[in-house]
Design an enzyme around this catalytic site. Structure first.
Site, PDB file in Angstrom:
ATOM      1  N   ILE A  77      10.516  -0.042   1.329  1.00  0.00           N
ATOM      2  CA  ILE A  77      10.784   1.241   1.974  1.00  0.00           C
ATOM      3  C   ILE A  77      10.270   2.335   1.058  1.00  0.00           C
ATOM      4  O   ILE A  77      10.564   2.349  -0.144  1.00  0.00           O
ATOM      5  CB  ILE A  77      12.287   1.429   2.255  1.00  0.00           C
ATOM      6  N   GLY A  78       9.479   3.234   1.598  1.00  0.00           N
ATOM      7  CA  GLY A  78       8.900   4.308   0.812  1.00  0.00           C
ATOM      8  C   GLY A  78       9.687   5.592   0.912  1.00  0.00           C
ATOM      9  O   GLY A  78      10.867   5.608   1.255  1.00  0.00           O
ATOM     10  N   THR A 135      -0.167   8.790   5.456  1.00  0.00           N
ATOM     11  CA  THR A 135       1.097   9.160   6.086  1.00  0.00           C
ATOM     12  C   THR A 135       0.887  10.454   6.857  1.00  0.00           C
ATOM     13  O   THR A 135       0.089  11.287   6.461  1.00  0.00           O
ATOM     14  CB  THR A 135       2.169   9.362   4.997  1.00  0.00           C
TER      15      THR A 135
END
Length: 313
Positions: A212-213, A183
């Protein structure tokens, strides 16, 4: 008035077998992004503009897991997510499930500034992107062979950031087959003491479609207020449980900790068994990072001339 500070990251949880040439490529990209931010800050660009500018650069380069080069879902598609937050009024925008937008962080900013909402996802985010005229691309743009090959683990290698299906990692108490870190994020405090943060990711490799993180969730993967700006990376489910980014601001406010003390506290006390890292700046020009994984792609700089780029402890 205060001195500016900036930090960038490209993910926590680095493969100990990562080839040296890949490490050097990562450090060069982080350095380039730092100098883009430094140049912008020296022209008095506001913090919110700088974090968007830097994260766009990270999304455009396929080296890390965001924008072009994003990790693939179990269906072999990309579902990208991003968020951006401005600290003085705590305004933010976020998107999830984006499949065609070249720079999700810029779409997140448009959600913040051009819609009455704060968070759009999947078809709603795609529709809004087309309405706003952002630059789009088909799947061939996002899926690069280099990133795909790199993120599929090689049998027999000892890797803390990827695992084979027959020896899965555990996330949120249950096994997952593949975990891709990387990320990206940026935090900035400008000369006026305004903090901002932005985070962008392709998410987990081989994730279930619709997952969804933490990256688009304000208070978890991203947070900015009048005290600090924070961007997190690592095991998203652990970051979500800990509301990790907000915790940094909370212990600064309620415990009176300085920035690095606050970062160290939340990394040690709030992640339980999760592995993660974060970068942060404070409104008085401090910069800090912390992680409990075996490494984090990171870089930081301050107006007084300090600059540092690293991967390992």
């Amino acid at each position: 008035m205060t001195g500016w500070a900036i930090a960038v990251h490209g993910g926590a949880g680095v493969d100990p077998n990562l080839p040296l040439h890949r490490q050097e490529e990562a450090k060069k990209l982080l350095t380039r992004c730092l100098y883009i931010g430094i140049s912008a800050l020296n022209t008095n660009l506001p913090a919110i503009d700088v974090v968007e500018l830097v994260v766009r650069e990270l999304e455009t380069d396929p080296l890390f897991n965001s924008g072009r080069g994003s990790a693939l879902t179990e269906k072999g598609t990309v579902e990208m997510e991003a968020s951006i937050m401005e600290g003085t009024k705590r305004k933010y925008g976020a998107v999830s499930g984006v499949t065609t937008v070249k720079n999700p962080v810029s779409l997140a900013r448009l959600v913040m500034e051009k819609s009455p909402h704060s968070y759009l996802a999947f078809s709603g985010a795609e529709d809004f992107a087309r309405e706003q005229g952002v630059e789009l691309a088909d799947s061939d743009y996002f899926i690069t062979q280099d990133n795909f090959d790199y993120r599929i683990p090689t049998p027999g290698l000892d890797s803390s950031c990827a695992a084979e299906v027959d020896n899965p990692m555990v996330m949120n108490g249950l096994p997952i087959s593949l975990y891709a870190p990387e990320t990206v994020g940026c935090v900035v405090v400008d000369k006026e003491g305004r903090c901002a943060a932005a985070t962008s990711t392709g998410g987990l490799m081989n994730k279930r479609s619709g997952r969804i993180g933490d990256s688009p969730i304000i208070g978890a993967g991203t947070y900015a207020c009048n005290l600090c700006g924070v961007s997190c990376t690592g095991e998203g489910e652990a970051i979500l449980r800990a509301t990790l980014a907000r915790e940094v601001a909370a212990v600064m406010e309620y415990k009176g900790l300085r920035l690095q003390e606050a970062v160290d506290f939340v990394i040690k006390e709030r992640l339980d068994e999760g592995k993660a890292g974060l970068i942060a700046v404070s409104s008085n020009g401090e910069v800090a990072c912390g992680f409990n994984a075996n490494g984090m792609f990171r870089g930081c700089a301050t107006e007084d001339g300090f600059i540092e780029v690293g991967i390992w402890e």
